[in-house]
Scaffold this motif. Structure first.
Motif, PDB file in Angstrom:
ATOM      1  N   TRP A   7       0.851  -1.175   0.000  1.00 40.11           N
ATOM      2  CA  TRP A   7       0.000   0.000   0.000  1.00 40.11           C
ATOM      3  C   TRP A   7       0.890   1.229   0.000  1.00 40.11           C
ATOM      4  N   ILE A   8       0.443   2.293  -0.652  1.00 42.00           N
ATOM      5  CA  ILE A   8       1.265   3.496  -0.738  1.00 42.00           C
ATOM      6  C   ILE A   8       1.098   4.381   0.491  1.00 42.00           C
ATOM      7  N   GLY A   9       0.234   3.973   1.434  1.00 40.89           N
ATOM      8  CA  GLY A   9       0.140   4.697   2.704  1.00 40.89           C
ATOM      9  C   GLY A   9      -0.934   5.752   2.761  1.00 40.89           C
ATOM     10  N   ASN A  10      -1.726   5.901   1.683  1.00 46.18           N
ATOM     11  CA  ASN A  10      -2.847   6.831   1.687  1.00 46.18           C
ATOM     12  C   ASN A  10      -3.841   6.364   0.638  1.00 46.18           C
ATOM     13  N   GLU A  11      -5.045   6.928   0.664  1.00 51.38           N
ATOM     14  CA  GLU A  11      -6.053   6.583  -0.339  1.00 51.38           C
ATOM     15  C   GLU A  11      -6.306   7.763  -1.277  1.00 51.38           C
ATOM     16  N   GLU A  12      -5.298   8.605  -1.437  1.00 49.38           N
ATOM     17  CA  GLU A  12      -5.397   9.760  -2.323  1.00 49.38           C
ATOM     18  C   GLU A  12      -4.658   9.538  -3.636  1.00 49.38           C
ATOM     19  N   GLY A  13      -3.983   8.404  -3.779  1.00 45.57           N
ATOM     20  CA  GLY A  13      -3.394   8.057  -5.063  1.00 45.57           C
ATOM     21  C   GLY A  13      -2.041   8.662  -5.359  1.00 45.57           C
ATOM     22  N   TYR A  14      -1.241   8.950  -4.327  1.00 44.78           N
ATOM     23  CA  TYR A  14       0.065   9.524  -4.620  1.00 44.78           C
ATOM     24  C   TYR A  14       1.163   8.863  -3.784  1.00 44.78           C
ATOM     25  N   ALA A  15       2.362   8.836  -4.363  1.00 43.54           N
ATOM     26  CA  ALA A  15       3.563   8.424  -3.648  1.00 43.54           C
ATOM     27  C   ALA A  15       4.373   9.672  -3.341  1.00 43.54           C
ATOM     28  N   ASN A  16       5.290   9.574  -2.404  1.00 43.53           N
ATOM     29  CA  ASN A  16       6.188  10.695  -2.163  1.00 43.53           C
ATOM     30  C   ASN A  16       7.186  10.822  -3.308  1.00 43.53           C
ATOM     31  N   LYS A  17       7.798  12.002  -3.427  1.00 43.11           N
ATOM     32  CA  LYS A  17       8.799  12.202  -4.476  1.00 43.11           C
ATOM     33  C   LYS A  17       9.932  11.195  -4.327  1.00 43.11           C
ATOM     34  N   THR A  18      10.373  10.996  -3.104  1.00 39.91           N
ATOM     35  CA  THR A  18      11.344   9.936  -2.830  1.00 39.91           C
ATOM     36  C   THR A  18      10.565   8.650  -2.631  1.00 39.91           C
ATOM     37  N   ASN A  19      10.767   7.692  -3.506  1.00 32.91           N
ATOM     38  CA  ASN A  19       9.997   6.450  -3.418  1.00 32.91           C
ATOM     39  C   ASN A  19      10.873   5.264  -3.786  1.00 32.91           C
ATOM     40  N   TRP A  20      11.337   4.566  -2.762  1.00 29.13           N
ATOM     41  CA  TRP A  20      12.106   3.338  -2.960  1.00 29.13           C
ATOM     42  C   TRP A  20      11.159   2.154  -3.128  1.00 29.13           C
ATOM     43  N   SER A  21      11.523   1.234  -3.982  1.00 25.45           N
ATOM     44  CA  SER A  21      10.744  -0.001  -4.151  1.00 25.45           C
ATOM     45  C   SER A  21      11.144  -1.032  -3.100  1.00 25.45           C
ATOM     46  N   LEU A  22      11.851  -0.580  -2.092  1.00 25.85           N
ATOM     47  CA  LEU A  22      12.370  -1.462  -1.044  1.00 25.85           C
ATOM     48  C   LEU A  22      11.621  -1.218   0.260  1.00 25.85           C
ATOM     49  N   LEU A  23      11.565  -2.246   1.089  1.00 21.01           N
ATOM     50  CA  LEU A  23      10.869  -2.153   2.366  1.00 21.01           C
ATOM     51  C   LEU A  23      11.588  -3.013   3.402  1.00 21.01           C
ATOM     52  N   ARG A  24      11.646  -2.498   4.620  1.00 18.27           N
ATOM     53  CA  ARG A  24      12.148  -3.325   5.728  1.00 18.27           C
ATOM     54  C   ARG A  24      10.990  -4.237   6.144  1.00 18.27           C
ATOM     55  N   GLN A  25      10.791  -5.274   5.380  1.00 20.08           N
ATOM     56  CA  GLN A  25       9.602  -6.100   5.574  1.00 20.08           C
ATOM     57  C   GLN A  25       9.643  -6.892   6.878  1.00 20.08           C
ATOM     58  N   LYS A  26      10.838  -7.252   7.317  1.00 23.70           N
ATOM     59  CA  LYS A  26      10.923  -7.962   8.602  1.00 23.70           C
ATOM     60  C   LYS A  26      10.398  -7.077   9.722  1.00 23.70           C
ATOM     61  N   ASP A  27      10.774  -5.803   9.696  1.00 27.19           N
ATOM     62  CA  ASP A  27      10.262  -4.863  10.697  1.00 27.19           C
ATOM     63  C   ASP A  27       8.764  -4.650  10.519  1.00 27.19           C
ATOM     64  N   ASP A  28       8.334  -4.591   9.269  1.00 24.83           N
ATOM     65  CA  ASP A  28       6.920  -4.380   8.978  1.00 24.83           C
ATOM     66  C   ASP A  28       6.080  -5.526   9.541  1.00 24.83           C
ATOM     67  N   LEU A  29       6.555  -6.750   9.349  1.00 22.74           N
ATOM     68  CA  LEU A  29       5.826  -7.924   9.843  1.00 22.74           C
ATOM     69  C   LEU A  29       5.852  -8.010  11.366  1.00 22.74           C
ATOM     70  N   ALA A  30       6.801  -7.292  11.959  1.00 20.06           N
ATOM     71  CA  ALA A  30       6.881  -7.258  13.423  1.00 20.06           C
ATOM     72  C   ALA A  30       6.113  -6.067  13.992  1.00 20.06           C
ATOM     73  N   GLY A  31       5.435  -5.327  13.109  1.00 26.79           N
ATOM     74  CA  GLY A  31       4.654  -4.182  13.547  1.00 26.79           C
ATOM     75  C   GLY A  31       5.474  -2.959  13.899  1.00 26.79           C
ATOM     76  N   LYS A  32       6.694  -2.883  13.383  1.00 23.54           N
ATOM     77  CA  LYS A  32       7.593  -1.778  13.736  1.00 23.54           C
ATOM     78  C   LYS A  32       7.632  -0.669  12.687  1.00 23.54           C
TER      79      LYS A  32
END
Length: 698
Positions: free
Chosen positions: A237-262
């Motif tokens: 998810w891009i983090g909003n329901e307005e249809g925009y990404a930030n100007k800085t937009n990495w296709s990378l994610l700290r998914q381990k932290d994300d899955l840990a709720g961090k």
């Protein structure tokens, strides 16, 4: 013998050359996308379809107790959906097969809560099947949304529900052909019908569904399906329901932290430069304020200006764009939505009509191993599999494009060769104007695609400077365009006393109508503020006289003015400042309730005279980090301030993620006095805010 020697030498030379090229080929860097993810990102633009029981109950979130008998579209035509999407240049459709209320658009064998128990086609219909066939007809990819949350099920929150959920996944992934994306909503747990329990059920979203096992099931059945949303997903998810990404937009994610709720969801708008997993962003947004169809929103389709901005701020910022088209009670995409889509397509086609770099002279200050295989010419050859590359140690480099004659430019498209990772951290664009270089853009990430909108310059050359990168530079494509001037729609406002102001960009004339007709240059010329206190539909256009270009039509509907409205009682807070919620200005805010005056809190309004009304709207706070949003409400009316009748009660569904104007309708009644009660808030606070309260007049 001599000929054999030359032949052997020739092939040995080729082999040596090939081995050298392999040796010189840059090594991949960091997390990499799978081919599935690359194919998905190359789709760029696809549609969402929200259509279910909510369409017939006028809700955003169903409670779970609505009868399947309510689902009865009169002219459902999935071919129309697919045709609309195809003509808009989209590559696929994701259908909401089951929303939070648990109603299934296919005849699931695991529940009676589906189309098989609706009057539509006498219970023999299958919306998913019809859409799958339509997608094949128009060469579109099919995606499916299955809500993990089910407010109807008595077993929700128990282990047996997860089995039910997975069984339905199996049905969807095995019965309808290829599914390019499986969409899992983040809304999970809360109040609901739950088989008659009528209670709140909370779950741990990351643990309850055992996503690891659920994903294994999906990949076993449909390995080419990309999974979006909760768990170890392949897109985020891009983090909003307005249809925009930030100007800085990495296709990378700290998914381990994300899955840990961090990881907070606001991080999704930019991704993580140091992320260990390739999880690109998908920007989702509806063409209307709500996700499901509501007739009161027929005149609230997003403006062309908004949609153009959404396109550039999603696809143009290294994300895909998922645009929702709510289907109406007939089973069709509404004509207002189709018309706006056509306008958007016309703008995008016009903006990118003629590419300007294809015949330029290119040069770069560094080319990997001085090899033609990695030269700057690869940037303009139209082949996505070739690229300009620098030597390993070079993370700052420039490439220049020289025109045969000065050329007008206001758009730049850049793409990295993402098969080998996302690398660029910062770059700039320079234009050579009248023999001097001037900086026209300073930006950060590129990724799969970055599109820059710039002021028009007449340049003899342009230069792209990679200012910083995580590894050697690999760019696959650079394009330039001269898009036509875009005239923004005028902004129409009316204050409490009925004074109407219409604003547009400088150098634009404004023409308007008050009878609902389409304005033209022969309509009323706006020359300043004018009064209109009655209910009215105003339509207006702006026209750039210098270039002879006009905007799309802006439309606003007003009920009678609020000049005679008064706040006559509040349960807490300052009654004088409460006037802000009826001042006609959507930017003024009033808040009430606190620890000393906990919710529920109420406010009473005198409209000055008896009116026929058929609904009300609550406009929540729009800007800021803490919006103090109202979650549940009651709304009462009275003609004499003594006897009150409750006209509406319930929840403002999805308001946390989509804080739009909340419109609630009811049967027409006579009323002079209104009482609005805020029962509960989003979050644990006791303070709620209101920007504006309005009524829908008959």
């Amino acid at each position: 013998m001599r000929n054999i020697f030359f032949i052997v030498s020739f092939f040995l030379g080729i082999q040596f050359s090939n081995s050298q090229e392999l040796k010189n080929q840059p090594k991949p860097f960091g997390p990499l996308p799978t081919q599935k993810q690359i194919d998905w990102q190359e789709m760029e633009f696809y549609a969402f379809i929200h259509f279910s029981l909510n369409t017939f109950t006028n809700k955003e979130w169903g409670y779970g107790d609505e009868s399947p008998q309510l689902f009865n579209p009169t002219a459902l035509d999935a071919q129309q959906w697919a045709r609309t999407v195809k003509e808009a240049g989209m590559k696929g459709i994701i259908l909401v097969a089951k929303h939070h209320d648990g109603f299934c658009l296919w005849p699931s064998v695991y529940t009676e809560r589906s189309v098989k128990n609706s009057p539509w086609k006498e219970g023999k219909g299958d919306v998913v099947k019809e859409l799958a066939e339509a997608c094949r007809t128009y060469n579109l990819k099919l995606g499916l949304y299955l809500s993990p949350w089910d407010r109807s099920r008595a077993d929700y929150g128990k282990p047996e529900y997860v089995t039910y959920f997975r069984n339905q996944l199996k049905e969807l992934l095995t019965n309808y052909g290829d599914v390019f994306e499986m969409w899992f909503d983040g809304a999970n747990g809360g109040d609901g019908y739950y088989g008659g329990a009528n209670e709140i059920r909370k779950i741990n979203t990351l643990e309850y569904y055992n996503w690891e096992e659920t994903y294994k099931l999906i990949y076993k059945i449909a390995p080419e399906t990309l999974v979006w949303g909760i768990g170890p997903s392949e897109a985020r998810w891009i983090g909003n329901e307005e249809g925009y990404a930030n100007k800085t937009n990495w296709s990378l994610l700290r998914q381990k932290d994300d899955l840990a709720g961090k990881v907070h969801y606001t991080d999704y708008m930019s991704g993580h430069e140091d992320g260990e997993k390739w999880v690109p962003g998908e920007a989702d947004v509806s063409i209307r304020p709500g996700w499901f169809y509501h007739a009161v929103e027929d005149d609230k389709v997003r403006s062309l200006d908004e949609l153009v901005d959404i396109y550039y701020n999603s696809i143009g910022r290294n994300a895909t764009l998922l645009l929702n088209l709510p289907v109406d009670q007939r089973g069709l995409i509404h004509q207002n939505d189709i018309q706006r889509l056509k306008e958007l397509v016309a703008v995008i086609k016009s903006d990118f009509k003629t590419e300007l770099l294809a015949h330029t002279k290119t040069k770069a200050d560094n080319v990997r191993a001085n090899s033609s295989r990695f030269s700057a010419k690869n940037l303009i050859d139209g082949d996505k599999n070739t690229y300009w590359a620098t030597d390993d140690e070079v993370i700052k480099a420039s490439v220049e494009f020289q025109f045969k004659k000065p050329t007008a430019i206001n758009r730049i498209v850049l793409q990295e060769y993402i098969k080998s990772g996302q690398r660029v951290k910062a770059f700039s664009v320079e234009a050579k104007v009248d023999g001097k270089w001037q900086t026209v853009a300073n930006e950060t990430t590129i990724g799969y695609k970055r599109i820059l909108r710039m002021d028009r310059v007449i340049a003899s050359a342009i230069r792209i400077n990679i200012l910083d990168a995580k590894a050697s530079v690999l760019l696959s494509n650079i394009e330039a365009y001269n898009a036509p001037t875009f005239v923004k729609m005028p902004v129409i406002q009316r204050d409490r006393k009925g004074a109407i102001t219409i604003k547009s960009e400088e150098a634009s004339q404004i023409y308007y109508t008050l009878d609902g007709s389409i304005p033209s240059e022969k309509s009323n010329l706006y020359q300043g503020v004018f009064n209109c206190e009655k209910a009215v539909t105003i339509k207006a256009i702006a026209r750039n006289e210098a270039e002879g270009i006009r905007s799309a039509v802006a439309t606003v509907k007003y009920s009678a003015s609020k000049e005679n409205w008064k706040i006559i009682a509040v349960s807490s807070g300052d009654i004088q400042s409460a006037e802000r919620i009826i001042d006609g200005n959507p930017e003024t805010i009033w808040a009430f309730g606190n620890e000393k005056h906990p919710l529920p809190q109420e406010i009473t309004i005198d409209m000055g005279s008896v009116k026929n009304i058929k609904g009300f709207s609550y406009l929540p706070q729009q800007l800021g980090n803490n919006l103090n949003l109202i979650a549940n409400y009651e709304f009462f009316t009275s003609t004499d301030i003594k006897k009150w009748t409750k006209q509406s009660q319930g929840e403002f569904s999805n308001i946390k993620n989509n804080p739009i104007e909340q419109v609630k309708t009811f049967d027409s009644v006579k009323a002079r006095y209104l009482r609005f009660v805020a029962l509960s808030a989003i979050g644990s606070g006791e303070t709620v805010s209101i920007n504006e309260i309005n009524v829908l007049e008959e």
